[in-house]
Write an enzyme that holds these catalytic residues in place. Structure first.
Site, short mmCIF file in Angstrom:
data_model
loop_
_atom_site.label_atom_id
_atom_site.label_comp_id
_atom_site.label_asym_id
_atom_site.label_seq_id
_atom_site.Cartn_x
_atom_site.Cartn_y
_atom_site.Cartn_z
N HIS A 3 0.70 -1.22 0.14
CA HIS A 3 0.07 -0.27 -0.01
C HIS A 3 0.86 1.05 -0.11
O HIS A 3 0.35 2.43 0.61
CB HIS A 3 -0.96 -0.14 1.35
CG HIS A 3 -1.68 -1.16 1.44
ND1 HIS A 3 -1.37 -2.22 2.42
CD2 HIS A 3 -2.72 -1.51 0.63
CE1 HIS A 3 -2.29 -3.13 2.25
NE2 HIS A 3 -3.06 -3.13 1.24
S1 FES Z 1 1.75 -0.38 3.32
FE1 FES Z 1 0.08 -1.98 3.88
S2 FES Z 1 1.17 -3.63 4.59
FE2 FES Z 1 2.66 -2.28 4.02
#
Ligand code: FES
Length: 175
Positions: free
Chosen positions: A139
């Site tokens: 993410h």
């Molecule tokens: S940014 Fe979501 S698990 Fe690493």
């Protein structure tokens, strides 16, 4: 009279079996709750760090999780020391994270957002930070070369496990 004695005997026998059975069940339960010997053996690991050249990183497994060990160059330490604490979501100086020896970074390589494994990046340029670090592709969380989160959604810095240096600083014991 004889009937009563026989009934008492049966009651007593049944009660005794019940107590013995309960005791055995509790013992079995306690046994299953104790970690196995091979699991205990992995509670701590020793890593030889003599082959790590300045700027190099190695990943080891500790308690089923990746741990990043990086030998940082003096320039890399300067870069993380220069990061303003006010820019950090989880403010910590590099010295606070690695008080024993800033040359070696030791962090659990598990993103503090949802647990993915971040990948090392040689040259990041994120929110004013320019230097090496880690990017979590899941993410988009970014960690600097101290393992501190410099871009979310991760809420916390990469965890620093308990560790110590052994054998004239040639070995790191984790756990
Ligand atoms: S940014 Fe979501 S698990 Fe690493």
């Amino acid at each position: 009279m004889q009937k009563t004695n026989r009934r008492d005997f049966l009651y007593l026998s049944a009660a005794s079996f019940g107590v013995v059975g309960l005791g055995a069940s509790i013992l079995t339960l306690i046994k299953t709750m104790n970690p196995a010997k091979d699991v205990m053996a992995l509670a701590s690991i020793e890593v030889n760090i003599t082959s790590l050249k300045p700027g190099q990183e190695k990943t080891v497994t500790w308690r089923g999780k990746p741990v990043f060990i990086k030998r940082r160059t003096p320039e890399e330490i300067k870069i993380v020391d220069a990061v303003p604490l006010k820019d950090l979501k989880d403010p910590q100086t590099d010295k606070e994270r690695f008080p024993k020896n800033q040359e070696f970074l030791v962090v659990v390589g598990v993103c503090t957002h949802l647990g993915c494994i971040p990948g090392q990046r040689e040259a990041l340029s994120v929110n004013g930070y320019k230097g090496p670090g880690w990017l979590c592709a899941c993410h988009g969380s970014v960690y600097d070369d101290s393992g501190r989160v410099i871009r979310g959604p991760a809420p916390k810095n990469l965890a620093v496990p308990p560790y110590e240096f052994l054998n004239n600083n040639t070995t790191i014991k984790i756990g």
